[in-house]
Design an enzyme around this catalytic site. Structure first.
Site, PDB file in Angstrom:
ATOM      1  N   LYS A 177       0.556  -1.122   0.113  1.00 17.40           N
ATOM      2  CA  LYS A 177       0.326   0.097  -0.042  1.00 17.40           C
ATOM      3  C   LYS A 177       1.272   1.013   0.478  1.00 17.40           C
ATOM      4  O   LYS A 177       1.992   1.451   0.887  1.00 17.40           O
ATOM      5  CB  LYS A 177      -0.816   0.156   0.633  1.00 17.40           C
ATOM      6  CG  LYS A 177      -1.721   1.136   1.557  1.00 17.40           C
ATOM      7  CD  LYS A 177      -1.251   1.797   2.346  1.00 17.40           C
ATOM      8  CE  LYS A 177      -2.329   3.505   2.429  1.00 17.40           C
ATOM      9  NZ  LYS A 177      -1.814   4.355   3.400  1.00 17.40           N
ATOM     10  N   GLY A 231       6.702   4.351   8.691  1.00 17.64           N
ATOM     11  CA  GLY A 231       6.283   6.200   9.060  1.00 17.64           C
ATOM     12  C   GLY A 231       6.205   6.410   9.918  1.00 17.64           C
ATOM     13  O   GLY A 231       6.934   6.268  11.024  1.00 17.64           O
ATOM     14  N   GLY A 236       2.751   3.580  14.340  1.00 19.07           N
ATOM     15  CA  GLY A 236       2.868   2.444  14.189  1.00 19.07           C
ATOM     16  C   GLY A 236       2.984   1.799  15.542  1.00 19.07           C
ATOM     17  O   GLY A 236       2.516   0.772  15.972  1.00 19.07           O
ATOM     18  N   GLU A 253      10.028   0.991  10.986  1.00 21.90           N
ATOM     19  CA  GLU A 253      11.099   2.076  11.263  1.00 21.90           C
ATOM     20  C   GLU A 253       9.955   3.288  11.454  1.00 21.90           C
ATOM     21  O   GLU A 253       9.934   4.041  10.258  1.00 21.90           O
ATOM     22  CB  GLU A 253      11.959   1.777   9.404  1.00 21.90           C
ATOM     23  CG  GLU A 253      12.987   3.451  10.477  1.00 21.90           C
ATOM     24  CD  GLU A 253      14.027   3.025   8.934  1.00 21.90           C
ATOM     25  OE1 GLU A 253      15.679   1.880   9.109  1.00 21.90           O
ATOM     26  OE2 GLU A 253      14.095   3.781   8.598  1.00 21.90           O
ATOM     27  N   CYS A 287      13.680  10.971   7.886  1.00 20.06           N
ATOM     28  CA  CYS A 287      13.358  10.559   9.190  1.00 20.06           C
ATOM     29  C   CYS A 287      14.348  10.660  10.020  1.00 20.06           C
ATOM     30  O   CYS A 287      14.548  10.506  11.554  1.00 20.06           O
ATOM     31  CB  CYS A 287      12.523   8.964   9.785  1.00 20.06           C
ATOM     32  SG  CYS A 287      13.720   7.441   8.272  1.00 20.06           S
ATOM     33  N   GLU A 387       8.710  14.994  16.126  1.00 21.67           N
ATOM     34  CA  GLU A 387       8.820  15.349  15.243  1.00 21.67           C
ATOM     35  C   GLU A 387       7.695  16.365  15.007  1.00 21.67           C
ATOM     36  O   GLU A 387       7.550  15.970  13.982  1.00 21.67           O
ATOM     37  CB  GLU A 387       9.114  14.166  14.509  1.00 21.67           C
ATOM     38  CG  GLU A 387       9.322  13.095  13.498  1.00 21.67           C
ATOM     39  CD  GLU A 387       9.525  12.109  12.440  1.00 21.67           C
ATOM     40  OE1 GLU A 387      10.181  11.762  12.154  1.00 21.67           O
ATOM     41  OE2 GLU A 387       8.698  11.797  13.166  1.00 21.67           O
TER      42      GLU A 387
END
Length: 487
Positions: A177, A231, A236, A253, A287, A387
């Site tokens: 996806k 993501g 997550g 990750e 990231c 973040e």
């Protein structure tokens, strides 16, 4: 059916066939807002079809058992990627907003990675031993089954390949996806994979969706044996909770807040250009963005001035302008979000470089944000802990090694870090104490196919790249055979 148009239209690739959806989305150029194409916007029905096709291919075909076939398909895929490299670079740059050099960097990383996993498909092996007289023991690695891969829009080509290439090499089949923000790029990637003649029908299935219903089905469905997700940490955690009912294997990750630790003896001539790129590469939508600059007090004034000047000098513009050094964010909503983060931080921290949303002039129609640098003392502040996913960095001053390590480890993230020093021993000494999956010395963002990467703490579980990546998509079977010698 998609509307009649001269603009490109991207579709899903499921069970060896191209399919559309009842919903049609539009893809925009983030530099101008111009609609550049349409796409089939999928969801749960496409995810169900992809999972079912991958399951049939895994259970009925030779893919899971035939190493030569897997290697041949991956080598062929690397050739097809190389042939269409320029086309993919151009489309990624326009739709994702990367300047051409950064789009090329992303695409070029995929070719060697696919070849590497084609080689691992042939060379990976188990172990065997006569553990006692006449008692033989061996371990065999078997593919786990259907791999659900969910990759993000910020680097859709390399981050999807980083997961589905080792999955295919391991003998798994794939339901992939990808997000709507890069739908045309996704469609071209699907087209390249579909052109691989040695890839059996149903082994690779891919769909695009702007929502999350299809992704949620991939995570929860018992027909998927392992999930590989790249993501945010927030998503997550949700994925891990949803997958717990079926005890799926997880490779996650997640987010990062990379500390760039600059000691008094660092070479600032070498450091400043890299620190600048660490903040602005992919417009900070990465990231491993160097979003925390930690500097030792003795050189803080010098680095503060030099880095501020370097960030203010960054040329922001569209990828069509050869002078552009940083492109737009992926869309207006993200540009507005980053502007708010900067404004909020200004209430409690010292703004060294304001940066922020461009609202006037020829760039106002795009999702452009100038880089920002914000000095902060308290590591508990949101600008340090969260973040940002944009070209925004904090500037934090430390006193000694111990203080640097404490500050660097002060967030929930642990994906990467960078240490800048001329001292021969300090990099290893400091790296050992940092809670980070990757630590660079006097450089940043160097990633190689042969070595694993992944996160500590809330930056994820599992590893991709290297031999470990295959293991994320495999089970280990222990076989014991008794064959005592005749007397």
């Amino acid at each position: 059916m998609p509307p009649m148009s001269t603009k490109p239209h991207a579709r899903h690739f499921i069970d060896g066939a191209w399919t559309d959806s009842g919903t049609v989305g539009e893809s925009a150029d983030p530099a101008t807002g111009e609609i550049i194409g349409t796409f089939a916007d999928g969801g749960a029905p496409e995810a169900r079809a992809a999972i079912n096709a991958a399951r049939r291919a895994f259970e009925s075909g030779d893919w899971s058992r035939d190493r030569d076939l897997r290697a041949r398909a991956l080598f062929e895929l690397s050739e097809r990627m190389a042939e269409r490299r320029d086309e993919l670079v151009a489309l990624l740059s326009r739709e994702n907003g990367k300047i051409p050099a950064e789009a090329a960097l992303e695409v070029d990383l995929t070719v060697s990675k696919i070849r590497y996993y084609g080689a691992l498909a042939l060379t990976e092996s188990g172990r065997a031993s006569e553990v006692k007289p006449g008692l033989y023991s061996m371990t065999l690695r078997q593919p786990a089954g259907v791999a659900g891969v969910i990759a993000p829009w910020n680097s859709p080509v390399i981050l999807s390949v980083r997961s589905f290439a080792p999955a295919l090499a391991a003998g798994a089949t794939v339901a992939l996806k990808l997000p709507g923000q890069t739908a045309l790029t996704n469609g071209l990637l699907y087209e390249i994979v579909a052109s691989v003649k040695s890839l059996p029908k149903g082994v690779f299935n891919a769909f695009t969706e702007s929502g999350s219903a299809g992704a949620r089905l991939i995570v929860a469905d018992p027909g998927v044996d392992v999930v590989s997700y790249t993501g945010s940490t927030h998503v997550g955690r949700s994925i891990m909770a949803s997958a717990s009912a079926s005890l799926k294997a997880m490779s996650l990750e997640l987010g990062g807040k990379t500390p760039m630790i600059v000691f008094d003896d660092a070479d600032l001539d070498a450091a400043v250009p890299v620190l600048t790129k660490a903040i602005t590469t992919f417009t900070g939508q990465f990231c491993m963005t160097g979003s925390r600059v930690l500097v030792q007090r003795g050189i803080a004034d010098r680095l503060r001035g030099r880095l501020s000047a370097a960030l203010e000098a960054v040329r922001v513009g569209p990828g069509t302008d050869p002078a552009s050094e940083m492109g737009p964010l992926v869309d207006h909503a993200d540009a507005d979000r980053v502007e708010k983060e900067i404004a909020d931080a200004a209430e409690y921290a010292k703004v060294l470089v304001r940066g922020g949303r461009i609202t006037e002039g020829p760039l106002a129609a795009g999702a452009f944000v100038r880089p920002a640098l914000i000095e902060v003392d308290d590591t508990d502040r949101p600008i340090v802990q969260q973040e940002i996913f944009g070209p925004v960095a904090t500037f934090e001053v430390f006193d000694d090694e111990s203080d640097a390590i404490t500050r660097a480890n002060a967030t929930e993230f642990g994906l990467a870090a960078s240490v800048w020093t001329r001292d021969a021993d300090r990099p290893l000494r400091v790296a050992r104490e940092l809670d980070a999956g990757t630590v660079w010395t006097n450089t940043w963002a160097v990633i190689v196919d042969q070595m694993e990467e992944g996160g500590f703490k809330q930056s994820g579980v599992g590893r991709l790249n290297g031999e470990r990546a295959l293991e994320e998509f495999q089970e280990i079977k222990h076989i014991v055979h008794s064959a005592p010698r005749h007397r």
